[in-house]
Design an enzyme around this catalytic site. Structure first.
Site, PDB file in Angstrom:
ATOM      1  N   LYS A  35      95.898  87.095  28.887  1.00 49.51           N
ATOM      2  CA  LYS A  35      95.887  87.624  30.290  1.00 49.51           C
ATOM      3  C   LYS A  35      97.859  88.014  30.416  1.00 49.51           C
ATOM      4  O   LYS A  35      97.553  88.770  31.753  1.00 49.51           O
ATOM      5  CB  LYS A  35      95.330  86.589  30.634  1.00 49.51           C
ATOM      6  CG  LYS A  35      96.430  85.398  30.931  1.00 49.51           C
ATOM      7  CD  LYS A  35      95.733  83.886  31.661  1.00 49.51           C
ATOM      8  CE  LYS A  35      96.171  83.022  31.283  1.00 49.51           C
ATOM      9  NZ  LYS A  35      94.898  81.832  31.302  1.00 49.51           N
ATOM     10  N   ARG A 127      91.386  69.738  35.677  1.00 55.08           N
ATOM     11  CA  ARG A 127      91.104  71.120  35.455  1.00 55.08           C
ATOM     12  C   ARG A 127      89.470  71.837  35.056  1.00 55.08           C
ATOM     13  O   ARG A 127      88.531  70.409  35.947  1.00 55.08           O
ATOM     14  CB  ARG A 127      91.942  71.996  34.639  1.00 55.08           C
ATOM     15  CG  ARG A 127      92.446  72.464  35.436  1.00 55.08           C
ATOM     16  CD  ARG A 127      93.365  73.783  34.717  1.00 55.08           C
ATOM     17  NE  ARG A 127      92.584  75.080  34.184  1.00 55.08           N
ATOM     18  CZ  ARG A 127      93.435  76.292  33.538  1.00 55.08           C
ATOM     19  NH1 ARG A 127      94.513  76.269  34.310  1.00 55.08           N
ATOM     20  NH2 ARG A 127      92.718  77.430  33.016  1.00 55.08           N
TER      21      ARG A 127
HETATM   22  C1  LIG Z   1      95.753  80.617  30.178  1.00 52.31           C
HETATM   23  C2  LIG Z   1      94.091  79.946  29.305  1.00 52.31           C
HETATM   24  C3  LIG Z   1      95.173  80.073  28.183  1.00 52.31           C
HETATM   25  C4  LIG Z   1      96.217  80.047  27.255  1.00 52.31           C
HETATM   26  O1  LIG Z   1      97.459  79.084  27.652  1.00 52.31           O
HETATM   27  P1  LIG Z   1      98.779  78.985  26.981  1.00 52.31           P
HETATM   28  O2  LIG Z   1      99.317  77.823  27.594  1.00 52.31           O
HETATM   29  O3  LIG Z   1      99.301  80.123  27.347  1.00 52.31           O
HETATM   30  O4  LIG Z   1      98.751  79.147  25.556  1.00 52.31           O
HETATM   31  C5  LIG Z   1      94.048  79.148  27.218  1.00 52.31           C
HETATM   32  N1  LIG Z   1      92.519  78.308  27.732  1.00 52.31           N
HETATM   33  C6  LIG Z   1      92.292  78.802  29.161  1.00 52.31           C
HETATM   34  C7  LIG Z   1      91.436  78.614  29.727  1.00 52.31           C
HETATM   35  C8  LIG Z   1      93.663  79.503  29.279  1.00 52.31           C
HETATM   36  O5  LIG Z   1      92.764  79.898  31.233  1.00 52.31           O
END
Ligand SMILES: *Cc1c(COP(=O)(O)O)cnc(C)c1O
Length: 350
Positions: A35, A127
């Site tokens: 992303k 979350r």
């Molecule tokens: C963005 C995201 C990740 C990745 O997190 P990082 O800290 O960039 O490794 C993993 N799981 C979800 C649900 C996310 O939204």
């Protein structure tokens, strides 16, 4: 406007291969989270060459342009409005609401598809996810009755909102959930997605519990940094993404404003210390593209601040001239905003 973000595909590949070598030993498969770079294809191609199973993005529209044979994972729990796009564009999604999952089932039925989900659990970070101490068995039972939904597994997201660090105690909550679901409903959950880049330190210390067999990783791959404590991971690159901007003004000026002080352009009270005369450069990038807090100088200059259009640097002993270009390392937030900006040119380098 000549501002560029340089993306080093070889360094990204080396970061990815390093993490794959760490995770493979523990039988962990990966969802590479794309992303932060909007799932742009030059980087997706690097992932395509690896043997990871999933590509994860939180903006499902990014999946429209993606060219890959990997399974596509939607990371942001789906909204009722998104269900049609989700079942059409992705193979698997993270979910937490029965109502939404039922709608996904209906949409999947319409196109004769079985949509896979990972049910998210909140282990205390507050979350997304069913709260770990709530009564969730009935919800899971309802999900298993849906004809066009396949519950592939469970997952959690830590160190995201509440800053809860994944450790043995917190992760044992997920293990209890797995066991409770498997024994109560007599099913097998084949994916246990234990976290994001904040779990890397557990992996490095050989402390990641063995029931976890999937991680969703974004930041560690682009910045070579774990996110529980913000430490660099040895042998990884922190300069896959670099910003380059150009000097458009170069003057010696006082460091303290001259006049009565009110607010800056963003409504903040001005708080400046007088450091005497200063060699100041103004660069052609501003807050519209990136917050200056997200830039890291590599030439010893000091970032003074920025307006919407301009970045101000104290260049100290550097000898620059008008038109010179300066490169910066970036934080995660910096990469995110620059990659999302229409005013910044993306330059991919092999
Ligand atoms: C963005 C995201 C990740 C990745 O997190 P990082 O800290 O960039 O490794 C993993 N799981 C979800 C649900 C996310 O939204």
């Amino acid at each position: 406007m000549g501002v560029k973000i340089y993306i080093d595909l070889t360094k990204y590949k080396e970061n990815l291969n390093y993490i794959i070598s760490l995770t493979k030993k523990k039988n962990i498969n990966l969802a590479v989270v794309s992303k932060v770079f909007l799932s742009e294809n030059p980087l997706i191609d690097v992932i395509n060459e690896s043997d990871v199973l999933f590509i994860g993005d939180s903006n499902i529209s990014n999946f429209k342009n993606i060219k890959t044979n990997k399974k596509k994972m939607s990371l942001r729990i789906s909204s009722l409005n998104d269900v049609k796009e989700v079942v059409n564009l992705v193979d698997i999604s993270l979910e937490s609401e029965l109502e939404v999952i039922k709608k996904l089932n209906e949409e999947a039925k319409l196109i004769n598809k079985v949509h896979e989900i990972i049910l998210m659990f909140d282990l205390g970070d507050l979350r997304e996810g069913l709260y770990y101490s709530s009564s969730y068995i009935e919800v899971v039972k309802e999900i298993t009755k849906l004809t066009n939904i396949k519950l592939r597994g469970i997952g959690t997201n830590l160190t995201c909102y509440g800053g809860v660090i994944p450790d043995k105690d917190v992760l044992s909550r997920l293990e209890n959930i797995k066991e409770k679901i498997e024994t109560n409903l007599n099913i097998k959950l084949d994916i246990i997605s234990g976290g994001n880049s904040s779990s890397i330190y557990l992996l490095e210390n050989n402390e990641l519990p063995s029931f976890i067999n999937n991680l969703r990783l974004g930041e560690v791959l682009v910045l070579g940094r774990e996110t529980a404590f913000g430490k660099r991971v040895a042998k990884m690159h922190d300069d896959v993404f670099m910003l380059e901007a150009e000097i458009v003004e170069l003057k010696k000026k006082p460091s303290y404003p001259d006049g009565n002080l009110g607010m800056d352009a963003f409504g903040n009270k001005v708080n400046i210390t007088d450091q005497g005369l200063m060699k100041r450069a103004i660069l052609n990038i501003g807050r519209q593209n990136v917050n200056s807090n997200h830039l890291i100088t590599t030439d010893g200059s000091e970032i003074i601040g920025s307006s919407s259009d301009h970045l101000i640097l104290n260049i100290k002993d550097n000898n620059y001239k008008i038109g010179d270009k300066i490169k910066f390392k970036l934080t995660y937030g910096g990469i995110l905003s620059l990659m999302s900006s229409n005013y910044v040119e993306k330059v991919y380098e092999k």
